[in-house]
Motif scaffolding. Structure first.
Motif, PDB file in Angstrom:
ATOM      1  N   ILE A 262       0.943  -1.141  -0.027  1.00  0.00           N
ATOM      2  CA  ILE A 262       0.034  -0.264  -0.226  1.00  0.00           C
ATOM      3  C   ILE A 262       0.881   1.478   0.146  1.00  0.00           C
ATOM      4  CG2 ILE A 262      -1.682   1.357   1.555  1.00  0.00           C
ATOM      5  CD1 ILE A 262      -2.817  -1.407   2.325  1.00  0.00           C
ATOM      6  N   LYS A 263       1.860   1.433   0.807  1.00  0.00           N
ATOM      7  CA  LYS A 263       2.884   2.391   0.791  1.00  0.00           C
ATOM      8  C   LYS A 263       3.510   2.817  -0.426  1.00  0.00           C
ATOM      9  CE  LYS A 263       6.183   3.485   3.853  1.00  0.00           C
ATOM     10  NZ  LYS A 263       7.317   3.083   5.079  1.00  0.00           N
ATOM     11  N   SER A 264       3.946   1.572  -0.884  1.00  0.00           N
ATOM     12  CA  SER A 264       4.844   1.492  -2.341  1.00  0.00           C
ATOM     13  C   SER A 264       3.898   2.278  -3.475  1.00  0.00           C
ATOM     14  CB  SER A 264       5.067   0.303  -2.930  1.00  0.00           C
ATOM     15  OG  SER A 264       5.897  -0.546  -1.558  1.00  0.00           O
ATOM     16  N   SER A 265       2.402   1.874  -3.416  1.00  0.00           N
ATOM     17  CA  SER A 265       1.579   2.088  -4.188  1.00  0.00           C
ATOM     18  C   SER A 265       1.229   3.709  -4.399  1.00  0.00           C
ATOM     19  CB  SER A 265       0.182   1.465  -4.041  1.00  0.00           C
ATOM     20  OG  SER A 265       0.369   0.175  -4.286  1.00  0.00           O
ATOM     21  N   LEU A 266       1.205   4.060  -2.933  1.00  0.00           N
ATOM     22  CA  LEU A 266       1.174   5.612  -3.007  1.00  0.00           C
ATOM     23  C   LEU A 266       2.271   6.374  -3.396  1.00  0.00           C
ATOM     24  CD1 LEU A 266      -0.671   5.447   0.674  1.00  0.00           C
ATOM     25  CD2 LEU A 266      -1.624   6.177  -1.539  1.00  0.00           C
ATOM     26  N   GLU A 267       3.304   5.894  -3.068  1.00  0.00           N
ATOM     27  CA  GLU A 267       4.704   6.495  -3.401  1.00  0.00           C
ATOM     28  C   GLU A 267       4.841   6.514  -4.897  1.00  0.00           C
ATOM     29  OE1 GLU A 267       8.086   8.625  -2.146  1.00  0.00           O
ATOM     30  OE2 GLU A 267       6.895   7.321  -0.801  1.00  0.00           O
TER      31      GLU A 267
END
Ligand code: G1P
Length: 271
Positions: A262-267
């Motif tokens: 989830i964090k990577s997708s946002l990044e």
């Protein structure tokens, strides 16, 4: 020249259960694009001509993703949609360069590498672990350029928090080559904080020598009962083969856990 890359994709993805009981985590979209395509694009940009996917019978969905020609042809015939045509062109381009081998028992990364033995042509090849995305700078390209200069193996390195060393392969550094590269004296798979020789961790980009297959052939299981690539690398270093650690400049994204994904997708969405 490094022309071939291998990508282990047979992992069970237990950290992403229950989703991975029916779906391959490497196809999960990040900003609309499957994670594995980021890895493929990194390879293409780094000059790789052939990519070997190590999948399993349970993860045939990955092959299917690249072999859906009939479906695309049907849709394009029905409605001449430019977006679909472009998407299909891209998939065909990937398909042309991908070969598949199978690892049906999850015996570890070392075993996955061994499965590609008969496919590797040159003395060195690249391996990318799909849980590790590196954006903004092409890590593989930078590593290939060091390999060209030094003619030896190269692995990606990143400093991690000391309390987390037991999640990674950890380097014992030898002398520095320059600001971003150092020779490796040893590497230990997931050491406890007590015995970790540093907090420089192995990140999933490796330029490996073909002779690693000779080591893997007879290698015993290591930590957690798995055949680790780290242990084979360690043996090669002990036999005086040079390995370089490369502190990459790009941004590291961990896609192997739900939180990380989830964090990577946002990044990625904001970059
Ligand atoms: C693997 C390697 C480990 C490395 C890590 C990088 O571990 O065994 O040495 O630090 O990838 O992501 P895994 O993530 O499969 O547990």
């Amino acid at each position: 020249m490094i022309k071939q890359a291998i990508i282990p994709l047979a992992g069970l993805g237990t950290r992403l259960l229950p989703l991975t009981s029916v779906f391959a985590k490497e196809l999960l979209p990040m900003n609309g694009k499957p994670g594995v395509e980021y890895i493929l694009d990194e390879c293409i940009e780094a000059g790789i001509k052939e990519v070997i996917f190590i999948i399993s019978n349970k993860k045939k969905i990955i092959k299917k993703y690249f072999y859906n020609d009939n479906l695309f042809k049907k849709i394009i015939k029905k409605k001449n949609d430019k977006r679909v045509i472009d998407v299909y062109k891209k998939i065909k381009k990937y398909k042309k360069m991908i070969k598949f081998v199978y690892q049906n028992k999850p015996l570890g990364t070392g075993d996955a590498v061994y499965k590609t033995k008969s496919k590797i042509k040159d003395n060195f090849f690249l391996m990318l672990l799909p849980d590790d995305l590196i954006i903004k700078k092409n890590c593989s390209k930078a590593m290939i350029s060091i390999h060209k200069k030094k003619k030896c193996s190269v692995m990606a390195s990143m400093k991690v928090q000391k309390k987390n060393v037991n999640r990674w392969g950890i380097y014992m550094k030898d002398k520095n080559i320059d600001k971003n590269n150092f020779f490796i004296k040893d590497v230990i798979e997931k050491p406890s904080i007590k015995i970790a020789p540093s907090n420089n961790a192995v990140i999933g980009r490796y330029i490996l020598p073909k002779k690693i297959f000779g080591i893997l052939k007879n290698q015993n299981k290591g930590k957690g009962g798995e055949i680790h690539i780290t242990d084979a690398i360690r043996t090669l270093i002990k036999q005086n083969n040079k390995f370089i650690g490369h502190s990459f400049k790009g941004k590291y994204l961990d896609c192997g856990t739900m939180h990380g994904y989830i964090k990577s997708s946002l990044e990625i969405a904001k970059s």
